[in-house]
Write an enzyme that holds these catalytic residues in place. Structure first.
Site, PDB file in Angstrom:
ATOM      1  N   ARG A 104       0.847  -1.182   0.000  1.00  0.00           N
ATOM      2  CA  ARG A 104       0.000   0.000   0.000  1.00  0.00           C
ATOM      3  C   ARG A 104       0.882   1.231   0.000  1.00  0.00           C
ATOM      4  O   ARG A 104       1.734   1.376   0.870  1.00  0.00           O
ATOM      5  CB  ARG A 104      -0.787  -0.029   1.320  1.00  0.00           C
ATOM      6  CG  ARG A 104      -2.205   0.242   1.205  1.00  0.00           C
ATOM      7  CD  ARG A 104      -2.944   0.061   2.503  1.00  0.00           C
ATOM      8  NE  ARG A 104      -2.448   0.730   3.687  1.00  0.00           N
ATOM      9  CZ  ARG A 104      -3.226   1.295   4.601  1.00  0.00           C
ATOM     10  NH1 ARG A 104      -4.527   1.289   4.449  1.00  0.00           N
ATOM     11  NH2 ARG A 104      -2.727   1.836   5.681  1.00  0.00           N
ATOM     12  N   THR A 108      -1.014   7.576  -0.942  1.00  0.00           N
ATOM     13  CA  THR A 108      -2.307   7.448  -1.656  1.00  0.00           C
ATOM     14  C   THR A 108      -3.147   6.288  -1.119  1.00  0.00           C
ATOM     15  O   THR A 108      -4.337   6.210  -1.413  1.00  0.00           O
ATOM     16  CB  THR A 108      -2.057   7.188  -3.155  1.00  0.00           C
ATOM     17  OG1 THR A 108      -1.384   5.916  -3.271  1.00  0.00           O
ATOM     18  CG2 THR A 108      -1.183   8.257  -3.773  1.00  0.00           C
ATOM     19  N   ASP A 200       0.777  -1.459  12.460  1.00  0.00           N
ATOM     20  CA  ASP A 200       1.186  -2.019  11.169  1.00  0.00           C
ATOM     21  C   ASP A 200       1.493  -3.506  11.341  1.00  0.00           C
ATOM     22  O   ASP A 200       2.489  -3.874  11.980  1.00  0.00           O
ATOM     23  CB  ASP A 200       2.413  -1.265  10.640  1.00  0.00           C
ATOM     24  CG  ASP A 200       2.744  -1.689   9.215  1.00  0.00           C
ATOM     25  OD1 ASP A 200       2.932  -2.908   8.980  1.00  0.00           O
ATOM     26  OD2 ASP A 200       2.799  -0.823   8.334  1.00  0.00           O
ATOM     27  N   ASP A 203       4.987  -4.781   9.973  1.00  0.00           N
ATOM     28  CA  ASP A 203       6.116  -4.319  10.797  1.00  0.00           C
ATOM     29  C   ASP A 203       6.156  -5.053  12.131  1.00  0.00           C
ATOM     30  O   ASP A 203       7.234  -5.419  12.621  1.00  0.00           O
ATOM     31  CB  ASP A 203       6.024  -2.806  11.031  1.00  0.00           C
ATOM     32  CG  ASP A 203       6.461  -2.006   9.809  1.00  0.00           C
ATOM     33  OD1 ASP A 203       7.096  -2.599   8.911  1.00  0.00           O
ATOM     34  OD2 ASP A 203       6.165  -0.802   9.750  1.00  0.00           O
TER      35      ASP A 203
HETATM   36  C1  PRP Z   1      -1.127  -4.032   5.056  1.00  0.00           C
HETATM   37  C2  PRP Z   1      -1.986  -5.227   5.389  1.00  0.00           C
HETATM   38  C3  PRP Z   1      -2.876  -5.331   4.192  1.00  0.00           C
HETATM   39  C4  PRP Z   1      -3.074  -3.885   3.815  1.00  0.00           C
HETATM   40  C5  PRP Z   1      -4.440  -3.464   4.284  1.00  0.00           C
HETATM   41  O1  PRP Z   1      -0.122  -4.358   4.179  1.00  0.00           O
HETATM   42  O2  PRP Z   1      -1.243  -6.396   5.647  1.00  0.00           O
HETATM   43  O3  PRP Z   1      -2.318  -6.047   3.105  1.00  0.00           O
HETATM   44  O4  PRP Z   1      -2.079  -3.122   4.498  1.00  0.00           O
HETATM   45  O5  PRP Z   1      -4.717  -2.185   3.891  1.00  0.00           O
HETATM   46  P1  PRP Z   1      -5.834  -1.839   2.819  1.00  0.00           P
HETATM   47  O6  PRP Z   1      -7.058  -2.625   3.179  1.00  0.00           O
HETATM   48  O7  PRP Z   1      -6.038  -0.354   3.006  1.00  0.00           O
HETATM   49  O8  PRP Z   1      -5.315  -2.171   1.453  1.00  0.00           O
HETATM   50  P2  PRP Z   1       1.015  -3.332   3.687  1.00  0.00           P
HETATM   51  O9  PRP Z   1       0.592  -2.699   2.403  1.00  0.00           O
HETATM   52  O10 PRP Z   1       1.377  -2.415   4.814  1.00  0.00           O
HETATM   53  O11 PRP Z   1       2.203  -4.273   3.294  1.00  0.00           O
HETATM   54  P3  PRP Z   1       3.056  -5.308   4.169  1.00  0.00           P
HETATM   55  O12 PRP Z   1       2.138  -6.490   4.444  1.00  0.00           O
HETATM   56  O13 PRP Z   1       4.169  -5.644   3.250  1.00  0.00           O
HETATM   57  O14 PRP Z   1       3.516  -4.638   5.441  1.00  0.00           O
HETATM   58  N1  URA Z   2      -2.349  -2.060   7.373  1.00  0.00           N
HETATM   59  C1  URA Z   2      -1.925  -2.360   8.618  1.00  0.00           C
HETATM   60  O1  URA Z   2      -0.969  -3.127   8.796  1.00  0.00           O
HETATM   61  N2  URA Z   2      -2.568  -1.800   9.653  1.00  0.00           N
HETATM   62  C2  URA Z   2      -3.628  -0.975   9.511  1.00  0.00           C
HETATM   63  O2  URA Z   2      -4.190  -0.500  10.512  1.00  0.00           O
HETATM   64  C3  URA Z   2      -4.054  -0.681   8.201  1.00  0.00           C
HETATM   65  C4  URA Z   2      -3.394  -1.244   7.151  1.00  0.00           C
END
Ligand code: PRP
Ligand code: URA
Length: 209
Positions: A104, A108, A200, A203
């Site tokens: 994400r 944006t 997150d 993370d």
């Molecule tokens: C996080 C989470 C989802 C997404 C959710 O991933 O694990 O995939 O955000 O958000 P959304 O519903 O608004 O799309 P992130 O993009 O942070 O990537 P990561 O898993 O690599 O940390």
């Molecule tokens: N992705 C995450 O990991 N946490 C949130 O709260 C939203 C998106």
């Protein structure tokens, strides 16, 4: 319209509390996500079809039941979805695992797909898309579109925590996809984080920042 199930088993709710707690460190966070995923796998497989079989117990012949050869595919959304795979595989060890890589954009909030690798027979499988967080719904929405474009027809979505905004997107875009949650939270904040949420997920699982 797709259905939304909040799996409010006491063990799931209890463990989610510690997952949410900011004082829970990486090692414990990972273990708890794994445990909750296994508990949710138990609930999400409740409707698997059974068939009769006949076996010999040490005492007599008995007609009993086994799962009727249903093929399952787990589709973790990278990265954070990876933290849910092992817990689910403990209950569904024969499942195949496909991966969809999405991140994400922090400004944006739109997702970008950077990787996809799926079992060759996804059109024959019951797929469970797994991701700890359903926030705006953008990532899960894109992942499900990607799977459907490649022939998938039978998809469920399983997340630890969701915001109503994300649920609405999935229900609108994918009325055929039922949603299984550990908790449905209040809303998103201005940065697209789920409130109260857990922060997150990626993370916290991998110890990055
Ligand atoms: C996080 C989470 C989802 C997404 C959710 O991933 O694990 O995939 O955000 O958000 P959304 O519903 O608004 O799309 P992130 O993009 O942070 O990537 P990561 O898993 O690599 O940390
Ligand atoms: N992705 C995450 O990991 N946490 C949130 O709260 C939203 C998106």
């Amino acid at each position: 319209m797709s259905k939304v199930y909040v799996l409010d088993h006491p063990l799931i709710q209890h463990k989610l509390t510690y997952i949410r707690d900011k004082n829970t460190g990486t090692k414990e966070f990972r273990a708890l996500v794994d445990e909750v995923s296994a508990l949710m796998a138990f609930e999400i497989t409740r409707d698997l079809p059974l068939e009769e079989t006949t076996i010999e117990t040490p005492v007599m012949e008995a007609k009993t039941k086994v799962i009727s050869g249903k093929k399952i595919g787990l589709i973790p959304i990278l990265r954070a979805g990876l933290g849910m795979v092992d817990g689910m595989l403990r209950l569904i060890p024969a499942a195949k695992v496909g991966h969809v890589g999405l991140y994400r954009d922090p400004e944006t909030l739109t997702p970008t797909e950077y990787y996809i690798k799926l079992p060759s027979d996804i059109e024959e499988r019951d797929l469970i898309v797994i991701d700890p967080m359903l926030a705006t719904g953008g990532s899960a929405n894109d992942a499900i579109h990607s799977l459907k474009k490649r022939g998938a027809t039978n998809i469920k979505l399983m997340c630890l925590i969701a915001a109503p905004e994300g649920v609405e997107v999935i229900q609108k875009e994918h009325p055929d996809v039922d949603i299984y949650l550990g908790a449905l939270d209040e809303k998103l904040n201005e940065k697209g984080y789920i409130i109260p949420g857990l922060g997150d997920a990626g993370d916290r699982l991998f110890g990055t920042k």
